[in-house]
Design a protein around this motif. Sequence first.
Motif, PDB file in Angstrom:
ATOM      1  N   GLY A  84       0.792  -1.217   0.000  1.00 25.64           N
ATOM      2  CA  GLY A  84       0.000   0.000   0.000  1.00 25.64           C
ATOM      3  C   GLY A  84       0.826   1.268   0.000  1.00 25.64           C
ATOM      4  O   GLY A  84       2.023   1.272   0.295  1.00 25.64           O
ATOM      5  N   ARG A  85       0.147   2.365  -0.320  1.00 21.91           N
ATOM      6  CA  ARG A  85       0.777   3.678  -0.404  1.00 21.91           C
ATOM      7  C   ARG A  85       0.367   4.562   0.778  1.00 21.91           C
ATOM      8  O   ARG A  85      -0.620   4.297   1.460  1.00 21.91           O
ATOM      9  CB  ARG A  85       0.379   4.362  -1.716  1.00 21.91           C
ATOM     10  N   THR A  86       1.129   5.601   0.987  1.00 20.65           N
ATOM     11  CA  THR A  86       0.806   6.585   2.022  1.00 20.65           C
ATOM     12  C   THR A  86      -0.454   7.354   1.634  1.00 20.65           C
ATOM     13  O   THR A  86      -0.814   7.441   0.458  1.00 20.65           O
ATOM     14  CB  THR A  86       1.951   7.589   2.187  1.00 20.65           C
ATOM     15  N   PRO A  87      -1.135   7.951   2.610  1.00 19.19           N
ATOM     16  CA  PRO A  87      -2.239   8.856   2.287  1.00 19.19           C
ATOM     17  C   PRO A  87      -1.752  10.018   1.413  1.00 19.19           C
ATOM     18  O   PRO A  87      -0.604  10.449   1.513  1.00 19.19           O
ATOM     19  CB  PRO A  87      -2.696   9.364   3.655  1.00 19.19           C
ATOM     20  N   ALA A  88      -2.650  10.539   0.580  1.00 17.88           N
ATOM     21  CA  ALA A  88      -2.280  11.613  -0.344  1.00 17.88           C
ATOM     22  C   ALA A  88      -1.840  12.873   0.390  1.00 17.88           C
ATOM     23  O   ALA A  88      -1.081  13.689  -0.151  1.00 17.88           O
ATOM     24  CB  ALA A  88      -3.452  11.931  -1.274  1.00 17.88           C
ATOM     25  N   ALA A  89      -2.290  13.040   1.627  1.00 17.45           N
ATOM     26  CA  ALA A  89      -1.973  14.272   2.366  1.00 17.45           C
ATOM     27  C   ALA A  89      -0.711  14.166   3.215  1.00 17.45           C
ATOM     28  O   ALA A  89      -0.287  15.165   3.809  1.00 17.45           O
ATOM     29  CB  ALA A  89      -3.158  14.650   3.264  1.00 17.45           C
ATOM     30  N   LEU A  90      -0.092  12.992   3.288  1.00 17.65           N
ATOM     31  CA  LEU A  90       1.055  12.825   4.180  1.00 17.65           C
ATOM     32  C   LEU A  90       2.346  13.267   3.494  1.00 17.65           C
ATOM     33  O   LEU A  90       2.700  12.754   2.433  1.00 17.65           O
ATOM     34  CB  LEU A  90       1.179  11.364   4.620  1.00 17.65           C
ATOM     35  N   THR A  91       3.047  14.191   4.114  1.00 17.69           N
ATOM     36  CA  THR A  91       4.312  14.695   3.577  1.00 17.69           C
ATOM     37  C   THR A  91       5.396  14.629   4.653  1.00 17.69           C
ATOM     38  O   THR A  91       5.111  14.432   5.836  1.00 17.69           O
ATOM     39  CB  THR A  91       4.170  16.160   3.125  1.00 17.69           C
ATOM     40  N   LEU A  92       6.625  14.850   4.225  1.00 19.99           N
ATOM     41  CA  LEU A  92       7.738  14.896   5.170  1.00 19.99           C
ATOM     42  C   LEU A  92       7.539  16.032   6.173  1.00 19.99           C
ATOM     43  O   LEU A  92       7.928  15.912   7.343  1.00 19.99           O
ATOM     44  CB  LEU A  92       9.050  15.065   4.409  1.00 19.99           C
ATOM     45  N   ASP A  93       6.924  17.130   5.732  1.00 17.98           N
ATOM     46  CA  ASP A  93       6.710  18.260   6.635  1.00 17.98           C
ATOM     47  C   ASP A  93       5.884  17.869   7.854  1.00 17.98           C
ATOM     48  O   ASP A  93       6.081  18.436   8.945  1.00 17.98           O
ATOM     49  CB  ASP A  93       6.016  19.406   5.885  1.00 17.98           C
ATOM     50  N   TRP A  94       4.957  16.944   7.690  1.00 17.72           N
ATOM     51  CA  TRP A  94       4.122  16.510   8.809  1.00 17.72           C
ATOM     52  C   TRP A  94       4.999  15.990   9.943  1.00 17.72           C
ATOM     53  O   TRP A  94       4.739  16.248  11.116  1.00 17.72           O
ATOM     54  CB  TRP A  94       3.158  15.422   8.334  1.00 17.72           C
ATOM     55  N   PHE A  95       6.049  15.246   9.601  1.00 13.34           N
ATOM     56  CA  PHE A  95       6.961  14.699  10.605  1.00 13.34           C
ATOM     57  C   PHE A  95       7.896  15.792  11.139  1.00 13.34           C
ATOM     58  O   PHE A  95       8.173  15.860  12.341  1.00 13.34           O
ATOM     59  CB  PHE A  95       7.770  13.554  10.005  1.00 13.34           C
ATOM     60  N   THR A  96       8.399  16.648  10.239  1.00  7.23           N
ATOM     61  CA  THR A  96       9.319  17.703  10.641  1.00  7.23           C
ATOM     62  C   THR A  96       8.663  18.653  11.640  1.00  7.23           C
ATOM     63  O   THR A  96       9.283  19.050  12.642  1.00  7.23           O
ATOM     64  CB  THR A  96       9.790  18.483   9.406  1.00  7.23           C
ATOM     65  N   GLU A  97       7.414  18.996  11.378  1.00  4.59           N
ATOM     66  CA  GLU A  97       6.694  19.904  12.273  1.00  4.59           C
ATOM     67  C   GLU A  97       6.535  19.329  13.676  1.00  4.59           C
ATOM     68  O   GLU A  97       6.379  20.082  14.646  1.00  4.59           O
ATOM     69  CB  GLU A  97       5.323  20.217  11.687  1.00  4.59           C
ATOM     70  N   ARG A  98       6.575  18.025  13.795  1.00  2.00           N
ATOM     71  CA  ARG A  98       6.413  17.370  15.092  1.00  2.00           C
ATOM     72  C   ARG A  98       7.744  16.953  15.700  1.00  2.00           C
ATOM     73  O   ARG A  98       7.785  16.263  16.728  1.00  2.00           O
ATOM     74  CB  ARG A  98       5.481  16.160  14.938  1.00  2.00           C
ATOM     75  N   GLY A  99       8.839  17.328  15.051  1.00  2.00           N
ATOM     76  CA  GLY A  99      10.161  17.028  15.581  1.00  2.00           C
ATOM     77  C   GLY A  99      10.531  15.564  15.516  1.00  2.00           C
ATOM     78  O   GLY A  99      11.385  15.097  16.283  1.00  2.00           O
ATOM     79  N   LEU A 100       9.922  14.817  14.594  1.00  2.00           N
ATOM     80  CA  LEU A 100      10.165  13.373  14.494  1.00  2.00           C
ATOM     81  C   LEU A 100      11.314  13.086  13.533  1.00  2.00           C
ATOM     82  O   LEU A 100      11.384  13.658  12.435  1.00  2.00           O
ATOM     83  CB  LEU A 100       8.906  12.656  14.014  1.00  2.00           C
ATOM     84  N   THR A 101      12.206  12.195  13.920  1.00  2.00           N
ATOM     85  CA  THR A 101      13.305  11.767  13.058  1.00  2.00           C
ATOM     86  C   THR A 101      13.112  10.348  12.541  1.00  2.00           C
ATOM     87  O   THR A 101      13.880   9.873  11.716  1.00  2.00           O
ATOM     88  CB  THR A 101      14.644  11.848  13.805  1.00  2.00           C
ATOM     89  N   GLU A 102      12.104   9.661  13.046  1.00  2.00           N
ATOM     90  CA  GLU A 102      11.717   8.356  12.515  1.00  2.00           C
ATOM     91  C   GLU A 102      10.217   8.192  12.710  1.00  2.00           C
ATOM     92  O   GLU A 102       9.597   8.871  13.534  1.00  2.00           O
ATOM     93  CB  GLU A 102      12.487   7.225  13.185  1.00  2.00           C
ATOM     94  N   VAL A 103       9.623   7.282  11.945  1.00  2.00           N
ATOM     95  CA  VAL A 103       8.176   7.075  12.003  1.00  2.00           C
ATOM     96  C   VAL A 103       7.840   6.291  13.262  1.00  2.00           C
ATOM     97  O   VAL A 103       8.349   5.184  13.455  1.00  2.00           O
ATOM     98  CB  VAL A 103       7.682   6.323  10.753  1.00  2.00           C
ATOM     99  N   PRO A 104       6.989   6.821  14.144  1.00  2.00           N
ATOM    100  CA  PRO A 104       6.637   6.077  15.358  1.00  2.00           C
ATOM    101  C   PRO A 104       5.830   4.825  15.020  1.00  2.00           C
ATOM    102  O   PRO A 104       5.031   4.827  14.076  1.00  2.00           O
ATOM    103  CB  PRO A 104       5.781   7.071  16.146  1.00  2.00           C
ATOM    104  N   ARG A 105       6.015   3.776  15.819  1.00  2.00           N
ATOM    105  CA  ARG A 105       5.325   2.522  15.535  1.00  2.00           C
ATOM    106  C   ARG A 105       3.829   2.620  15.796  1.00  2.00           C
ATOM    107  O   ARG A 105       3.025   2.324  14.916  1.00  2.00           O
ATOM    108  CB  ARG A 105       5.925   1.378  16.365  1.00  2.00           C
ATOM    109  N   GLN A 106       3.425   2.988  17.011  1.00  2.00           N
ATOM    110  CA  GLN A 106       2.007   2.985  17.355  1.00  2.00           C
ATOM    111  C   GLN A 106       1.409   4.347  17.006  1.00  2.00           C
ATOM    112  O   GLN A 106       0.986   5.115  17.861  1.00  2.00           O
ATOM    113  CB  GLN A 106       1.784   2.644  18.823  1.00  2.00           C
ATOM    114  N   SER A 107       1.370   4.591  15.706  1.00  2.00           N
ATOM    115  CA  SER A 107       0.940   5.879  15.186  1.00  2.00           C
ATOM    116  C   SER A 107       0.246   5.666  13.849  1.00  2.00           C
ATOM    117  O   SER A 107       0.661   4.802  13.061  1.00  2.00           O
ATOM    118  CB  SER A 107       2.149   6.798  14.996  1.00  2.00           C
ATOM    119  N   PRO A 108      -0.788   6.441  13.539  1.00  2.00           N
ATOM    120  CA  PRO A 108      -1.409   6.316  12.208  1.00  2.00           C
ATOM    121  C   PRO A 108      -0.447   6.663  11.084  1.00  2.00           C
ATOM    122  O   PRO A 108      -0.651   6.242   9.941  1.00  2.00           O
ATOM    123  CB  PRO A 108      -2.586   7.287  12.278  1.00  2.00           C
TER     124      PRO A 108
END
Length: 530
Positions: A84-108
């Motif tokens: 499967g593919r990511t949602p159309a609205a998901l971008t790298l900025d979404w993670f950057t804005e939250r200070g994330l450096t890796e994708v959290p496991r228990q997260s949408p």
Amino acid sequence: MRNFEKPTRSVAVSRQAMAATSHPSATLTALQIMEAGGNAMDAAIAASAVQCAVEPGSTGIGGDCFVLFAPEGSDKVVAYNGSGRTPAALTLDWFTERGLTEVPRQSPAAVTIPGAIDAWVQLHTDHGRLPFADVLAPAIRFAAEGYAITPRVHRDWSLEEGLLAADPTAARIFLPAGRAPKIGEVHRQPELAETLKRIAVDGRDGFYTGPVAEDMVSYLRSHGGLHTMEDFATARGAYVTPVTTDFRGYTIHECPPNGQGIVALLILNILSRFEAKGDPQSPDRLHIEIEATRLAYAARDVWLADPDKVDVPVEEFLSEALADRLAGMIDLRRALTDLPPFDMPLHRDTVYISVVDRDRNAVSFINSVFDSFGTGLVAPRSGVVLHNRGQSFSLKPGHRNVVAPLKRPLHTIIPGMVTRAGRVEMPFGVMGGYYQAMGHAHLISKVFDYGMDLQEAIDLPRLIPKSDGTQVEAEHTLPAAAADELRRRGFAIVPAEDPIGGAQAIRIDWENGTLTGGSESRKDGIALGL
């Protein structure tokens, strides 16, 4: 020849048809489907659906699926990418804005649109024989009426109690007594049964539109996800052209990127530069296999991504020149301390199913939620366990595998198929997250370099290089003398935290008209034939 004094089991041998899976109920289901007139594709889908019920930590309808299919014994291998593919609205900025450096496991954010059901429906439509409702009926029965917990299922389930307890739906369904079910207890998933019934009637629309999709989307969005009904409604897998390499006179087929099957082929290309002789567990042979894997994985980490979004240099990856270059870097006196940068072109949970039918249709089928129970997030009304495959994305700007809208991540799950002289020889697969590419190459080498039978090759001690330097995880059954010698050469051999991977395979003996199969002794399953 097997040593009958060792505590293992013989290969399964039969004439008409065979199935090998990691759960007894799935293997028996596959055989029953074929006895009822179904073919190997029907049997593989039915077995996978059963495992979504009885092995919910390992796989689920909220995961992804890859398949290789050789029709009627031919070498014309068909591949399907059900990732499967990511949602159309998901971008790298979404993670950057939250200070994330890796994708959290228990997260949408770790949930790409699940591709398994699309793959099942499309493959059944094109290659199945029985009505789809008949194929899903056994899984519906297990989910509704209950199934007994087997030892490996209990062990893996109990390790995820903390994850499951953090989600109210997961806790309600999977920790019914406040803990993981024990061996021999009966567990039920009534919500999953109803969802499977809807899919049995409505096909892909029963999952990607309507109440089931609404349940998943509303649940994910309630946790901050960006998924939409349109993301689900437009989700599609695709038939793709397998990538291949020749090894000792056999052609090895893998699904192309975004899967890591190409990495297994690169490891085999490196191994083909070395003569296989003596003990397959000798320090020299293990040294070669470790280094071949480290080099191939270093290339993977730079170049492997979704080819629909970036250029993946497949020809360079499988070139003779690259294999020669990497093989030439292996020094049997010492471990490599510096891996090449590849600046020019060039143990997770999963179920793998191998099936061959009377007509010698051969199916290599793999279905996964990635980590055990995926994200640990479960849609409340449909009972769908949502995978965490999005954790395989990079969050480094400019990386080929960086997260982006409608993009598929680097994928670890890889079915394999072997052909020779115009006929299919062996559907095979190895589970275990990032171990899978190494496992594919080493299983093939043990069978075709050393003449081992499938069960012997599957039962051998396993090891896997870690990403940090020269550290190598090894199962405790690795011979002590070999481990000591590898340490002397500079490898940091450490105990594996868990049993490494799992495998199934079926080999066709065209001369005698028989089948032999092996199934993972580290799991609960079995290979059986008719």
